[in-house]
Design a protein around this motif. Structure first.
Motif, PDB file in Angstrom:
ATOM      1  N   ARG A   1      58.825 -29.250  19.275  1.00  0.00           N
ATOM      2  CA  ARG A   1      57.331 -29.446  18.526  1.00  0.00           C
ATOM      3  C   ARG A   1      57.302 -29.532  16.984  1.00  0.00           C
ATOM      4  NH1 ARG A   1      55.315 -26.148  22.937  1.00  0.00           N
ATOM      5  NH2 ARG A   1      55.591 -24.547  21.431  1.00  0.00           N
TER       6      ARG A   1
ATOM      7  N   LYS B   1      56.655 -35.518  25.729  1.00  0.00           N
ATOM      8  CA  LYS B   1      56.003 -35.561  26.981  1.00  0.00           C
ATOM      9  C   LYS B   1      57.280 -35.432  28.072  1.00  0.00           C
ATOM     10  CE  LYS B   1      52.566 -39.034  25.608  1.00  0.00           C
ATOM     11  NZ  LYS B   1      51.789 -40.090  25.448  1.00  0.00           N
TER      12      LYS B   1
ATOM     13  N   GLU C   1      58.935 -28.858  28.597  1.00  0.00           N
ATOM     14  CA  GLU C   1      57.985 -27.651  28.036  1.00  0.00           C
ATOM     15  C   GLU C   1      58.948 -26.891  27.828  1.00  0.00           C
ATOM     16  OE1 GLU C   1      56.767 -25.596  31.770  1.00  0.00           O
ATOM     17  OE2 GLU C   1      54.986 -27.146  32.065  1.00  0.00           O
TER      18      GLU C   1
ATOM     19  N   LYS D   1      57.104 -33.477  35.108  1.00  0.00           N
ATOM     20  CA  LYS D   1      56.703 -34.327  33.809  1.00  0.00           C
ATOM     21  C   LYS D   1      57.912 -35.565  33.733  1.00  0.00           C
ATOM     22  CE  LYS D   1      55.061 -30.939  30.971  1.00  0.00           C
ATOM     23  NZ  LYS D   1      54.766 -30.080  30.181  1.00  0.00           N
TER      24      LYS D   1
ATOM     25  N   GLN E   1      56.954 -39.025  35.319  1.00  0.00           N
ATOM     26  CA  GLN E   1      55.548 -39.224  34.820  1.00  0.00           C
ATOM     27  C   GLN E   1      56.228 -39.738  33.965  1.00  0.00           C
ATOM     28  OE1 GLN E   1      52.966 -35.869  34.195  1.00  0.00           O
ATOM     29  NE2 GLN E   1      52.274 -35.986  36.292  1.00  0.00           N
ATOM     30  N   LEU E   2      57.391 -39.924  33.356  1.00  0.00           N
ATOM     31  CA  LEU E   2      57.195 -41.033  31.838  1.00  0.00           C
ATOM     32  C   LEU E   2      57.383 -42.409  33.010  1.00  0.00           C
ATOM     33  CD1 LEU E   2      59.704 -39.024  29.776  1.00  0.00           C
ATOM     34  CD2 LEU E   2      57.048 -39.174  29.945  1.00  0.00           C
TER      35      LEU E   2
END
Length: 329
Positions: free
Chosen positions: A236, A259, A262, A288, A291-292
């Motif tokens: 991040r 995306k 985590e 996750k 979902q990419l």
């Protein structure tokens, strides 16, 4: 002989109660002197080993260690749950990460640290460390190494299952690491190391963005990424510091995985501000990753940093390994 004696002292200290905190200021002064400008490398491996042990003891006494270990614990539990880790040594090892409420009981119990004895059964958790720096002369690097060794102990990862590399390691530092039982890599992988289907923790503090980008590229699949945990610079934070166009152009894998990851940030304390600042634990949930978009996974081009300015990585053939940079990778 001095190195061997110091290693015995290390092992013995792990079985004793911690020493009084009254002795810490003098140690910190000595460590500060070691990292002062112009400080010369230690000529005695035994001295370096003792200083690593002192850094370890200081970490164990700190509030930072308890909080940081809990942060790692939370991520590893989630990571192993998605891998459906079988009941056995690996699960027991992660279970041992539970923090005791009594400060005096958080020392490693006698016989619980598998210094050279491989964990048997289904345990295959491995660790790779890049860019820890010149720990013989730099107190920051020494604290980072001490944390790594404590992490291996708490997770019951044999030191022989930990690979370490920094192009700036001196021969003395290589000898010390060998004495400690970790495996020193002989070649600069530039971060392009595959997990080879086995759960692997990558410990790479204050490393250049290119190194993370290379690591992601080499493991660019749902299966491989879901087996990785990265303890290093906050992803991040990288997004916030770099312009979007720069991130997408030069570090596309870091940009694309935003995306699918985590992360939990390490606690910040004044005692270790310069050591673990901007550090997070990252793991990649399968939910996750799936979902990419298909296009995300279709892009597999090997990174090329020819036009990239401020490249914080030492290449195998194009850079001088003697360049005086603490964290060159």
């Amino acid at each position: 002989m001095a190195a061997a004696a110091a290693l015995e002292a290390w092992q013995a200290a792990s079985r004793r109660r911690r020493r009084s905190a009254a002795m810490r200021p003098r140690r910190r002064e000595a460590a500060a002197a070691a990292r002062a400008p112009g400080a010369q490398p230690e000529v005695d491996g035994g001295v370096v080993l003792r200083r690593i042990q002192e850094a370890r003891e200081d970490l164990l006494l700190s509030d930072f260690w308890s909080s940081a270990l809990e942060t790692v614990n939370r991520c590893l539990r989630k990571h192993l749950e998605q891998l459906k880790a079988p009941v056995g040594p690996l699960s027991e090892a992660i279970g041992s990460l539970h923090l005791d409420s009594s400060p005096g009981e958080s020392d490693v119990a006698p016989g619980s640290v598998p210094e050279e004895t491989p964990v048997t059964g289904s345990c295959r958790l491995k660790c790779v460390c890049y860019g820890v720096g010149n720990f013989a002369t730099c107190v920051i690097a020494r604290n980072q190494l001490a944390f790594l060794l404590l992490f291996l102990e708490k997770c019951q990862i044999p030191r022989s299952h930990c690979w370490v590399y920094d192009p700036l390691f001196s021969q003395l530092e290589i000898a010390v690491l060998s004495t400690l039982g970790v495996v020193v890599l002989s070649e600069n992988e530039e971060g392009k190391r595959s997990v080879y289907g086995e759960p692997t923790v990558f410990y790479m503090l204050h490393c250049g963005t290119a190194l993370y980008n290379n690591l992601l590229w080499r493991n660019w699949s749902i299966d491989a990424l879901s087996k990785m945990v990265i303890v290093g610079n906050s992803f991040r934070g990288l997004e916030e510091k770099l312009l979007t166009r720069i991130l997408q152009k030069h570090y596309p894998y870091v940009a694309k995985i935003a995306k699918g990851v985590e992360e939990l940030a390490f606690p910040q304390t004044s005692q270790y501000t310069d050591v673990f600042n901007d550090t997070s634990v990252h793991w990649f949930p399968v939910q996750k990753l799936t979902q990419l978009s298909t296009d995300t996974w279709a892009f597999r081009e090997e990174p090329d940093y020819q036009d990239c300015e401020d490249l914080e990585i030492i290449r195998n053939k194009t850079e001088d390994p003697s360049a005086p940079d603490l964290n060159p990778l």
